[in-house]
Design an enzyme around this catalytic site. Sequence first.
Site, short mmCIF file in Angstrom:
data_model
loop_
_atom_site.label_atom_id
_atom_site.label_comp_id
_atom_site.label_asym_id
_atom_site.label_seq_id
_atom_site.Cartn_x
_atom_site.Cartn_y
_atom_site.Cartn_z
N SER A 189 -31.40 -26.80 -36.21
CA SER A 189 -31.34 -26.66 -34.75
C SER A 189 -30.54 -25.40 -34.42
O SER A 189 -29.72 -24.96 -35.22
CB SER A 189 -30.63 -27.86 -34.12
OG SER A 189 -31.28 -29.06 -34.44
N ASP A 319 -39.50 -21.23 -23.11
CA ASP A 319 -38.85 -22.21 -23.98
C ASP A 319 -39.77 -23.38 -24.31
O ASP A 319 -39.32 -24.52 -24.39
CB ASP A 319 -37.53 -22.72 -23.39
CG ASP A 319 -36.71 -23.50 -24.42
OD1 ASP A 319 -36.78 -23.12 -25.61
OD2 ASP A 319 -36.02 -24.46 -24.06
#
Length: 586
Positions: A189, A319
Amino acid sequence: MMKIAAAVSAFALTITPAFSQVTEEQLANDAASTGDVLTNGMGRDQQRYSPLDMVTKENVKNLVPAWAYSVGGEKQRGFETQPLVYDGIMYITASYSRMYAIDVRTGEEIWQYDARLPEGILPCCDVVNRGAAIYGDKVYFGTLDARIVALNAKTGDVVWRKRIEDYKAGYSYTAAPLIVDGLIITGNSGGEFGIVGAVQARDAETGDLVWERPVIEGHMGMLNGEESTMTGSLNASWPGDMWKTGGGATWLGGSYDADTDTLVFGTGNPAPWNSWLRDAGDKDDGSGDNLYAASRLGLDPKTGEIKWHFQSTPREGWDYDGVNEVIPYEDADGNKRYATADRNGYFYVLNREDGAFVNGWPFVKDISWASGLDENGRPIWVEENRPGNPVDATDGKKGEVVFSSPSFLGGKNWMPMAYSQNTGYFYVPSNEWGMDIWNEPITYKKGAAYLGSGFTIKPNYEDHIGSLKAVDPATGEWVWEVKNESPLWGGVMTTAGGLVFTGTPEGFIVAYDDATGEELWKFQTGSGVVGQPITWDMDGEQYIAVASGWGGAVPLWGGEVAKKVSYLNQGGTMWVFKLSSQVASR
Ligand code: CA
Ligand code: CA
């Protein structure tokens, strides 16, 4: 004499039997073995379908709590975990990188482990964890300081602990690991910090790295301690040095397609968000696609080599992370397919042999950034809805603001959909929302947010954001839709009993009729449900469990939506349900 006998029998009860080791065969068979839940997704294909049918459309109204367990303390944040159940124990992970083993019959705690995180971790989107993995005599989970930890399943003692990457550069870890043939496979992540997405495979016994595959073109892979191959071709779809901090975080982990022996991992947004800084060339010739960000990748589990890729959002600029789960299934004609519902609002059907596009349709209502998909699944962009280039602004600082739908939190975010072998439909937890978005200048700085964008999320409708849809993968048709006032953020599960289970931020776990969407049962858990339901059978009864504890990205990033749902209370309770014994036989 009686006293001695009682003492002996009490002593006998305290002797713990040897732990029954979990094998590759058991992991491979997890979807069919109803007495345990050994993998994320209730099977490595992540269909989240149980063949159990003791709980039915008729008797589901009689579900009652069997026990509840609080992870408590002051650390009540998003509780997104999927529990595992094995050999009388439930394993759950919780916020701030904690893990618990609980007696699955009584709800009594057996052990707990707290990863004791360092100062300065950089989780982007709440301090969540989405679940553990189990293999051999160990349980595994990832931590917010980007490590993977192996614990003795019986005692909770640390067996090994390895660094995935440098948390000071923005790396973290929240997904459930995937185990295939003795390898523990993890992503990473940190896509909002200019990290480089990668998939790593370790020996599950020792934690030693076996291979690593960065997912951004130009980076070198690793196999058995040596450089292997380059990912893609240097500068084929990235300008200059932008690939070096190119994002593509593999933050939701992956699934495994046993039929083709393929790991399937999704990749997040290219970094930074401001797409003009990564714009290498013509939008139609692929030179500006920023491979392999916002894509799905098929990987060889033995070597980490890329077998195929499908990019859902080339030249991504909203995004729209491409990380969402990819679920292998067989269509009505017996074709082997994958299905995946992307942040960008499109539901894709892909060929399992090569990842090639088969078909795709919107699964949300108001997609603004593209007008559709071409025959290869490539978006047909609506150029005027691309957030403007700050270079063109009079002050050179804030590009043209555009309204984009879906919002950057996606038509669907991390919360997993489910496939029903009963109906052949996918049950997709989606959200109908948009955003004002604009671009700004940005330069990379280690450990700092690397966006070059600003944004405000807005609801698209007054009465609902959340929308649970039954999607027919043959046609893309929405067979039914159930609207929910606040955004859905929890996983979905289906059963052979004809039921669809999911939770709402308003606190309910709900069971729906898989054919009609009719609500058949709900229970108020006391906090928002953003966890992932599971089911198993034990002592002749079917059990259902779900984590309750509001949190995740919406309260932190949700703009106007976050204000709208600010009344929701936090929590941190694992709930377990079964049919009331008086009525179970009806
Ligand atoms: Ca199982
Ligand atoms: Ca992202």
